[in-house]
Scaffold this motif. Structure first.
Motif, short mmCIF file in Angstrom:
data_model
loop_
_atom_site.label_atom_id
_atom_site.label_comp_id
_atom_site.label_asym_id
_atom_site.label_seq_id
_atom_site.Cartn_x
_atom_site.Cartn_y
_atom_site.Cartn_z
N UNK A 83 -3.92 1.31 -3.81
CA UNK A 83 -4.40 -0.01 -3.37
C UNK A 83 -3.81 -1.16 -4.17
N UNK A 84 -3.45 -0.88 -5.42
CA UNK A 84 -2.84 -1.91 -6.25
C UNK A 84 -1.54 -2.43 -5.68
N UNK A 85 -0.74 -1.54 -5.08
CA UNK A 85 0.51 -1.95 -4.46
C UNK A 85 0.26 -2.87 -3.27
N UNK A 86 -0.78 -2.53 -2.51
CA UNK A 86 -1.12 -3.34 -1.33
C UNK A 86 -1.59 -4.72 -1.77
N UNK A 87 -2.43 -4.77 -2.79
CA UNK A 87 -2.92 -6.06 -3.29
C UNK A 87 -1.78 -6.89 -3.86
N UNK A 88 -0.84 -6.21 -4.53
CA UNK A 88 0.32 -6.93 -5.08
C UNK A 88 1.15 -7.55 -3.96
N UNK A 89 1.35 -6.77 -2.88
CA UNK A 89 2.11 -7.28 -1.75
C UNK A 89 1.40 -8.48 -1.12
N UNK A 90 0.08 -8.40 -1.02
CA UNK A 90 -0.70 -9.53 -0.47
C UNK A 90 -0.53 -10.77 -1.33
#
Length: 213
Positions: free
Chosen positions: A114-121
């Motif tokens: 989920x950290x990668x997704x939040x970073x992309x956001x």
């Protein structure tokens, strides 16, 4: 004669499994993307849409394949013009395998950090960019492994399809082995199926390890 039967049966099995894998994976990807987007923790949460597609997948997965194949004879005939044969078997094989493919792809996508997704956001990435450039890219090794499992499942389904009019190794075992009381043909058919599954699984293991490097 046995050699010719087995070669023909193997060719028919590869034909049915090849096309049904392609269509099942395409449908599975579409379903998995809808589920992953509309999940309560997804990029576009929508409880109603998620519940509908989740129910459809669960219902289709609960059907024993041989019953599903018979139940959709009219649909099969509508799509390919006939309800029995190698080409006709692709329709129920696809419908039977698509829900499985959807679940394994969905599970692979949910494993993404989920950290990668939040970073992309945080960098302003759009939903399609997050989905295709982050989630699918990160989950690709697990997705590939899921596709291998789908192929193996379809080989089993195709053998059952031989019992009600499809060709392939299942038909060879039933028509020429069981019905004619030739146990040697049945044994050879089982051996060929085991070898095919082992080869595909070994290839899948190597592919997964290479993709994970």
């Amino acid at each position: 004669m046995i050699k010719e039967l087995l070669i023909k049966g193997l060719e028919e099995t590869i034909y049915m499994v090849g096309y049904s894998t392609l269509f099942a994976v395409i449908l599975g990807f579409i379903l998995a993307i809808i589920l992953i987007l509309t999940d309560e923790k997804g990029l576009k949460p929508n409880k109603f849409v998620y519940s509908v597609f989740d129910l459809i997948i669960n219902v289709l997965r609960s059907f024993p394949f041989i019953i599903l194949m018979i139940a959709i004879f009219p649909l099969t005939k509508l799509i390919v013009g006939k309800s029995i044969g190698n080409t006709a078997a692709i329709v129920p094989l696809t419908i039977g395998a698509a829900p499985f493919a959807a679940r394994v792809i969905e599970s692979a996508l949910k494993e993404v950090d989920p950290g990668l997704i939040e970073a992309a956001k945080s960098f302003g990435a759009t939903t399609p960019q997050i989905l295709f450039k982050v989630m699918i890219k990160e989950a690709f090794p697990s997705i590939a492994r899921g596709i291998i499992l789908t192929i193996i499942n379809l080989i089993g389904y195709s053998a059952m399809a031989g019992a009600i009019g499809a060709g392939g190794l299942g038909n060879v075992a039933i028509m020429y082995g069981y019905n004619r009381f030739k146990s040697d043909i049945m044994i050879y058919t089982v051996i060929v199926l085991i070898i095919v599954v082992q080869v595909i699984q070994s290839f899948g293991n190597v592919l997964y390890k290479n993709l994970n490097k």
